[in-house]
Design a protein around this motif. Structure first.
Motif, short mmCIF file in Angstrom:
data_model
loop_
_atom_site.label_atom_id
_atom_site.label_comp_id
_atom_site.label_asym_id
_atom_site.label_seq_id
_atom_site.Cartn_x
_atom_site.Cartn_y
_atom_site.Cartn_z
N GLN A 108 0.82 -1.21 0.00
CA GLN A 108 0.00 0.00 0.00
C GLN A 108 0.86 1.27 0.00
OE1 GLN A 108 -3.39 0.06 0.18
NE2 GLN A 108 -3.91 -2.04 0.70
N VAL A 109 2.10 1.14 0.46
CA VAL A 109 2.90 2.31 0.83
C VAL A 109 3.89 2.71 -0.26
CG1 VAL A 109 4.61 3.19 2.48
CG2 VAL A 109 2.67 1.80 3.29
N THR A 110 3.74 3.93 -0.74
CA THR A 110 4.77 4.60 -1.55
C THR A 110 5.09 5.92 -0.86
OG1 THR A 110 4.20 3.57 -3.66
CG2 THR A 110 5.26 5.73 -3.74
N ILE A 111 6.37 6.17 -0.65
CA ILE A 111 6.80 7.39 0.03
C ILE A 111 7.74 8.15 -0.88
CG2 ILE A 111 8.10 8.32 1.99
CD1 ILE A 111 6.88 6.18 3.73
N VAL A 112 7.43 9.42 -1.08
CA VAL A 112 8.20 10.25 -2.01
C VAL A 112 8.91 11.38 -1.28
CG1 VAL A 112 6.63 9.76 -3.92
CG2 VAL A 112 6.22 11.76 -2.50
N ASN A 149 10.98 17.39 1.77
CA ASN A 149 9.64 16.99 2.17
C ASN A 149 9.49 15.50 1.85
OD1 ASN A 149 8.84 19.75 2.67
ND2 ASN A 149 8.60 19.99 0.46
N VAL A 150 9.19 14.70 2.85
CA VAL A 150 9.03 13.25 2.67
C VAL A 150 7.59 12.90 3.01
CG1 VAL A 150 9.74 10.97 3.49
CG2 VAL A 150 11.45 12.77 3.15
N LYS A 192 13.37 18.72 -7.21
CA LYS A 192 12.59 17.70 -7.92
C LYS A 192 11.82 16.85 -6.93
CE LYS A 192 16.05 13.99 -7.83
NZ LYS A 192 16.77 12.96 -8.61
N GLN A 193 11.09 15.87 -7.46
CA GLN A 193 10.42 14.83 -6.68
C GLN A 193 10.99 13.47 -7.09
OE1 GLN A 193 6.37 12.75 -7.48
NE2 GLN A 193 5.84 14.53 -6.24
N TRP A 194 11.18 12.57 -6.10
CA TRP A 194 11.65 11.22 -6.42
C TRP A 194 11.16 10.24 -5.36
CZ3 TRP A 194 14.35 14.85 -3.86
CH2 TRP A 194 15.16 14.48 -2.79
N ASP A 195 11.10 8.96 -5.73
CA ASP A 195 10.62 7.92 -4.82
C ASP A 195 11.73 7.47 -3.87
OD1 ASP A 195 8.08 7.83 -5.94
OD2 ASP A 195 8.63 6.27 -7.40
N LEU A 196 11.35 7.29 -2.60
CA LEU A 196 12.22 6.65 -1.62
C LEU A 196 11.79 5.21 -1.39
CD1 LEU A 196 12.46 9.55 0.99
CD2 LEU A 196 14.17 8.92 -0.72
N ALA A 219 23.83 12.98 -10.59
CA ALA A 219 23.34 14.30 -10.18
C ALA A 219 22.81 14.25 -8.76
CB ALA A 219 22.24 14.79 -11.12
N SER A 220 22.83 15.38 -8.11
CA SER A 220 22.27 15.52 -6.77
C SER A 220 20.75 15.48 -6.82
CB SER A 220 22.73 16.85 -6.18
OG SER A 220 21.96 17.22 -5.05
N ASP A 221 20.15 15.12 -5.68
CA ASP A 221 18.69 15.17 -5.56
C ASP A 221 18.18 16.56 -5.20
OD1 ASP A 221 18.26 12.45 -6.12
OD2 ASP A 221 18.76 11.90 -4.06
N GLY A 222 19.08 17.50 -4.95
CA GLY A 222 18.66 18.88 -4.66
C GLY A 222 18.12 19.06 -3.26
N CYS A 223 18.79 18.45 -2.26
CA CYS A 223 18.31 18.56 -0.88
C CYS A 223 19.43 19.00 0.05
CB CYS A 223 17.68 17.26 -0.41
SG CYS A 223 18.70 15.79 -0.63
N CYS A 224 20.19 20.03 -0.38
CA CYS A 224 21.25 20.60 0.43
C CYS A 224 20.77 21.96 0.94
CB CYS A 224 22.52 20.77 -0.42
SG CYS A 224 24.02 21.02 0.53
#
Length: 544
Positions: A346-350, A419-420, A372-376, A399-404
């Motif tokens: 059931q669980v998808t976390i982005v 944001n998770v 950006k947005q990406w799946d964890l 490339a970086s995920d842009g979370c610095c």
């Protein structure tokens, strides 16, 4: 309220002297509306970039920041404090001889920033003598001159103090008229004016706005001395003053009658409800410990997501870089390679730095990387982590995920949580329909105290409001509830998630990390979710 938030905010009403020490110098309210000339910022940035390259840097970035905050703090019929703060300066980060160096200055002159750049290079060269591996920086193409602004409708800094005070005092009066003995309310407003430039060829000017309206309502049983509180159900948001437009508030009425809020907030309505619910807590029966199916409202779930998913998927924790302060992570690299089942299907976390209204919403991070947005976690399986430029190669990323992020011009930027959020359920499902299938459960609303171990594996969470569910019906309000989890077992117990019509954000301004410590603002979204067979304990304390 998050424990960390409480510790920070509980001292804010004590006097104006402490606030500037924490957040910068005190300024007049009209100064909150001023800005620095972008052309002047570019001139300063170019001076720092040139000085760094001349001193031997192979890479340099410059952040010119102006950080503005306003606090309006009240209690009952009194204004305790009104404080405006400003902190302005420049931070310069370089790579020289394969090592990082950083220096900062409050001198906004070409000579001042150039001196900081040379100092950063000297620090990098000194660091290189003991560094065992050179920095590997993921490529980030320059974007030239661009600007980005939080898409607000009404700048909260422009609203007169008189209007803000009138709102808060009317909120306090409404709570007292509804049965509260004490009430605290405040406005916390943030404007980050950030300019980033780098040797990659980027000149990025950003204007970031955030707002929060925390409130605590207390009811007392004067015969016994017993008291109970209920905090406001607002969330800190990346919005302007339009968030407080009560007439247009986005409302979510739960099956037990509690009203929660989304992208707007009726503070008066929530104050009245808080007073009644705090008083009802005084006579609510204590929970019987045992196994229950939990129905968790988004106003609660955000904190569970933050602690049990957000933190353990930060790559620097996974790698052990935070082991001596805020913990490592059970979610080691081998688990991703093995397709570790973190949660039920059931669980998808982005992870997402692009979500409008969220605290983490920006156009570019503090390394100049477009967000950006990406799946964890995808369909329950761990698929990725949160990564910045000098970590990307470890995961084989280009490339970086842009979370610095850095919380000040005087702080070096480093890996911070995006944001998770828990993705809504794909099938149409309301909260009422979810509760119909619960035989023996507890409905939890609002965040409370928590504890979690250093690897983010074992944890315990409380809440604000608790309602007993019996045979598909909410029967009564109860008290003293906390649930215990092991992260994978808990998330694998997720059996249902409401659809996107129930989706809401929660979050914190004060996510702490690093040495010296920094805070960041981050949101976590979800719809109401159900978790089956969770261990619940009784937290009541005997005064005898």
């Amino acid at each position: 309220m998050h424990r960390r938030d409480f510790l920070i905010l509980s001292g804010l009403g004590l006097g104006g002297a402490a606030l500037p020490a924490m957040f910068g110098k005190a300024i007049a309210a009209e100064q909150l509306l001023s800005t620095l000339d972008p052309a002047h910022k570019k001139h300063l940035a170019d001076a720092a970039l040139a000085a760094a390259k001349q001193a031997g840097a192979s890479y340099c970035d410059v952040r010119i920041g102006r950080y503005l905050r306003q606090f309006v703090i009240t209690r009952e019929d009194k204004v305790q404090n009104v404080v405006n703060t400003e902190s302005t300066g420049t931070g310069v980060r370089v790579i020289a001889d394969g090592a990082w160096g950083f220096a900062a200055t409050h001198r906004l002159t070409a000579d001042g920033v150039a001196e900081a750049a040379r100092q950063a290079v000297a620090i990098a060269k000194a660091n290189s003598k003991t560094q065992t591996a050179q920095v590997q920086l993921a490529a980030t193409p320059g974007v030239g001159e661009v600007s980005w602004r939080t898409p607000i409708k009404k700048n909260a800094m422009e609203v007169p103090i008189k209007d803000k005070v009138e709102l808060l005092l009317s909120v306090n009066a409404a709570a007292q008229n509804a049965g509260a003995d004490f009430v605290n309310s405040m406005l916390f407003l943030v404007n980050e004016q950030k300019y980033f430039a780098s040797t990659d060829g980027s000149y990025i000017d950003q204007d970031v706005h955030r707002i929060w309206t925390p409130m605590t309502v207390t009811a007392i049983d004067k015969d016994s001395g017993k008291f109970r509180t209920r905090d406001g159900l607002s969330a800190p948001m990346g919005l302007g003053y339009e968030y407080l437009d009560g007439d247009a508030a986005q409302k979510f009425v739960t099956p037990n009658g509690v009203v929660n809020y989304g992208m707007s907030y009726d503070m008066l309505e929530d104050a009245v409800a808080a007073a009644k619910q705090a008083r009802a807590k005084l006579s609510a029966p204590s929970v019987k410990p045992g196994k229950y199916d939990l129905v968790l409202d988004p106003s609660h779930t955000w904190l569970t997501i933050h602690e049990s998913v957000g933190h353990p998927t930060e790559l620097d924790r996974v790698l052990g870089y935070e082991a001596n302060y805020a913990g490592t992570s059970f979610a080691t690299l081998d688990k991703r390679e093995a397709g570790f089942r973190w949660a039920s299907e059931q669980v998808t976390i982005v992870a997402d730095k692009t979500q409008p209204g969220s605290l983490g919403y920006v156009g570019y991070d503090d390394e100049g990387v477009k967000t950006k947005q990406w799946d964890l976690i995808k369909d329950g399986i761990l698929v990725d982590y949160q990564t910045i430029r000098d970590q990307a190669h470890i995961l084989g990323k280009t490339a970086s995920d842009g979370c610095c992020y850095a919380d000040s011009w005087s702080s070096v930027q480093f890996q911070r949580m995006a944001n998770v959020s828990l993705a809504p359920g794909k099938a149409k499902l309301s909260v009422a329909d979810m509760i119909k299938d619960v035989e023996d459960g507890i409905y939890i609303i609002g965040d409370g105290s928590f504890s979690i171990d250093q690897q983010r594996y074992n944890a315990q969470f409380g809440g604000q409001l608790f309602y007993e569910i019996k045979d598909g019906q909410i029967t009564r309000q109860i008290e003293d509830v906390a649930y215990q989890i092991r992260t994978p077992e808990f998330w694998n117990a997720c059996s249902a998630i409401c659809d996107d019509s129930d989706y809401r954000l929660g979050g914190s301004f004060f996510d702490g990390k690093g040495q010296p410590g920094q805070v960041s603002a981050v949101s976590h979204g979800s719809s109401t979710a159900r978790f089956d067979g969770i261990n619940v304990i009784n937290t009541a304390r005997s005064l005898g």
